[in-house]
Design an enzyme around this catalytic site. Structure first.
Site, short mmCIF file in Angstrom:
data_model
loop_
_atom_site.label_atom_id
_atom_site.label_comp_id
_atom_site.label_asym_id
_atom_site.label_seq_id
_atom_site.Cartn_x
_atom_site.Cartn_y
_atom_site.Cartn_z
N GLY A 114 -10.04 -8.24 -1.00
CA GLY A 114 -8.88 -8.34 -0.12
C GLY A 114 -8.31 -9.75 -0.03
O GLY A 114 -7.11 -9.96 -0.18
N LYS B 28 -19.64 -15.60 1.36
CA LYS B 28 -21.10 -15.44 1.43
C LYS B 28 -21.69 -14.93 0.14
O LYS B 28 -21.19 -13.99 -0.46
CB LYS B 28 -21.45 -14.47 2.55
CG LYS B 28 -21.31 -15.08 3.92
CD LYS B 28 -21.83 -14.12 4.95
CE LYS B 28 -21.81 -14.74 6.33
NZ LYS B 28 -21.96 -13.72 7.37
N ARG C 147 0.82 -1.22 0.00
CA ARG C 147 0.00 0.00 0.00
C ARG C 147 0.85 1.26 0.00
O ARG C 147 0.37 2.33 -0.40
CB ARG C 147 -0.94 0.00 1.20
CG ARG C 147 -2.10 -0.95 0.97
CD ARG C 147 -3.12 -0.87 2.06
NE ARG C 147 -4.36 -1.49 1.61
CZ ARG C 147 -5.27 -1.99 2.43
NH1 ARG C 147 -5.08 -1.95 3.72
NH2 ARG C 147 -6.37 -2.52 1.95
N GLY D 283 -12.94 -3.59 -0.03
CA GLY D 283 -14.32 -3.10 0.04
C GLY D 283 -14.65 -2.13 -1.08
O GLY D 283 -15.74 -2.15 -1.64
P1 ADP Z 1 -12.61 -11.27 -0.90
O1 ADP Z 1 -11.99 -10.65 0.31
O2 ADP Z 1 -11.61 -11.61 -1.95
O3 ADP Z 1 -13.76 -10.43 -1.43
P2 ADP Z 1 -14.37 -12.91 0.69
O4 ADP Z 1 -14.06 -12.06 1.87
O5 ADP Z 1 -15.72 -12.83 0.11
O6 ADP Z 1 -13.26 -12.67 -0.45
O7 ADP Z 1 -14.18 -14.45 1.07
C1 ADP Z 1 -12.97 -14.96 1.52
C2 ADP Z 1 -13.19 -16.08 2.49
O8 ADP Z 1 -14.07 -17.07 1.98
C3 ADP Z 1 -11.91 -16.79 2.79
O9 ADP Z 1 -11.56 -16.53 4.14
C4 ADP Z 1 -12.23 -18.26 2.57
O10 ADP Z 1 -11.72 -19.10 3.57
C5 ADP Z 1 -13.74 -18.29 2.58
N1 ADP Z 1 -14.28 -19.44 1.85
C6 ADP Z 1 -14.06 -19.76 0.56
N2 ADP Z 1 -14.69 -20.93 0.24
C7 ADP Z 1 -15.31 -21.35 1.36
C8 ADP Z 1 -16.12 -22.50 1.68
N3 ADP Z 1 -16.39 -23.43 0.77
N4 ADP Z 1 -16.59 -22.59 2.94
C9 ADP Z 1 -16.32 -21.66 3.86
N5 ADP Z 1 -15.56 -20.55 3.62
C10 ADP Z 1 -15.07 -20.40 2.39
MG MG Z 2 -12.67 -10.57 2.39
#
Ligand code: ADP
Ligand code: MG
Length: 408
Positions: free
Chosen positions: A362, A209, A42, A385
């Protein structure tokens, strides 16, 4: 999508040389337990903006937040260690830090700056007005500079005094208010992907989610040629299709929505065909790969399987634009990282073939970095975000406040 914003390259020499240029940066870097910076991305990603201004003789005053001190000073959340790192990176420059943001000490420190100097002010979130976008605080910040530059894409989705308020005040005062080079790069990559993607345009969505990403799905579906789904959100779609999901994370309150998306999206929406399952989300578990029709009642889905990776690689093979947000599985645990790694490699191969590949989110950015594939992506967004809100089609307050390119 909003049009182009003015950038520091639109500033005249007169607007920069000898001027107090207030630059909002996102220096919310990770620290270890001893307070040492573990990843300075960053900071390094703002260097082109800082160098550009300093070479033209600007006096650069940096505004940044750190952590969540909630409007009062918290010693562990001081930006002092960041100033020390910045001094190493800007070798030969005078880089000062002051433990004050808009008060007497800050103003005095600014008064003693020479052209080409840098001053980092203390954590904006030590002030109660920052997160409230208090107009009085915005005025105080505005008085510190002759020009405002926002290079903090990662904070642009927040309407805070240092991101939105100060920019609005300075624009009303007739001062230049522009984007930094990092901010511009983020807006160019993400903006172009949404508004004029070279096709085929393939998006990959994963993560934990479906609820957190539903607005992204809705905003991307009409734009993309294919939307590949992974992560825990695939489970909710599985259940909506009538498949057994064992003990997997499923959002039951989103089943209707998943059904609706399945029935309206035609063949755009692509779901995993197999899964890596285990009893618990822990290291050292016995893992099993199963077809999606055969998820055992006492197991949870923790990654996509190898047939899914092959299928996704095939879809990605002729993609010209790829946008990826959210890991395919629980990549933090080695046993469940193969799906994310496989897809990351397939995206890197797409870059090699000339596709534009963009990573937002992230955890996705962290996964790509951990796998050593960062340099093989066209663009890895610095804003988790913020990139998500951008992809949802929302206008980011920190961006909206900047002057439009072409306007006077
Ligand atoms: P980003 O930060 O890239 O937007 P998210 O915050 O939406 O991604 O999701 C990341 C999290 O999702 C990770 O910590 C990962 O462990 C979790 N994850 C991915 N697949 C699964 C799964 N099948 N069951 C539970 N958690 C999951
Ligand atoms: Mg995340």
């Amino acid at each position: 999508m909003s049009g182009r914003k003015k950038t520091i390259t639109d500033l005249t020499t007169d607007e920069v040389r000898g001027r107090r240029v207030l630059v909002r940066v996102d220096y919310n870097v990770p620290l270890d337990d001893d307070g040492r910076i573990t990843d300075d991305t960053r900071i390094t990603t703002t260097l082109p903006t800082l160098d550009g201004l300093l070479q033209q003789g600007a006096r650069v005053i940096l505004l940044a937040h750190f952590g969540r001190p909630k409007g009062k000073p918290v010693p562990e959340m001081s930006l002092k260690p960041v100033a020390d790192r910045l001094r190493e990176l800007l070798e030969g420059r005078r880089v000062e830090f002051v433990a004050d943001t808009v008060g007497h000490e800050a103003r005095t420190a600014i008064g003693t700056m020479f052209d080409g100097d840098v001053l980092l002010l203390e954590n904006t979130r030590f002030l109660p007005g920052e997160e409230k976008n208090d107009s009085g605080l915005a005025q105080e910040m505005a008085a510190l500079g002759d020009v405002y530059v926002n290079d903090a894409f990662g904070a642009a989705h927040r309407a805070h005094a240092s991101t939105a308020g100060v920019a609005t005040v300075m624009r009303l005062e007739g001062k230049p208010v522009v984007a930094g080079l990092l901010m511009d790069r983020e807006l160019q990559y993400l903006g172009r992907a949404l508004s004029e993607p070279e096709r085929p345009f393939v998006a990959i969505l994963g993560g934990s989610k479906i609820s957190g990403k539903i607005d992204v799905i809705r905003s991307l579906l009409p734009q993309v040629d294919r939307l590949l789904i992974g992560g825990a959100m695939a489970n909710t779609f599985f259940k909506a299709m009538g498949l057994a999901t064992g003990t997997s994370l499923v959002e039951d309150d989103r089943l209707d929505m998943a059904r609706e998306l399945l029935s309206t999206s035609g063949d755009k929406l692509v779901l995993p065909v197999d899964a890596v399952v285990a009893e618990k989300m822990e290291a050292g578990q016995a893992v099993q790969t199963v077809d999606r029709e055969a998820i055992p009642a006492d197991r949870m889905v923790l990654d996509v399987g190898p047939r899914t990776v092959d299928e996704y690689r095939r879809v990605l093979s002729d993609a010209r634009t790829v946008l990826w947000n959210g890991p395919m599985g629980v990549f933090e645990i080695a046993e469940f990282a193969a799906g994310t790694r496989g897809v990351a490699e397939a995206v890197a191969e797409a870059t090699d073939r000339g596709a534009t590949t963009i990573i937002g989110g992230g955890d996705s950015a962290a996964a790509v970095a951990e796998m050593g594939l960062e340099s093989r992506m066209s663009h890895v967004s610095t804003g988790g975000g913020a990139s998500l809100e951008f992809l949802e089609g929302k206008e980011l307050p920190g961006v909206a406040a900047l002057a439009d390119a072409g306007a006077s």
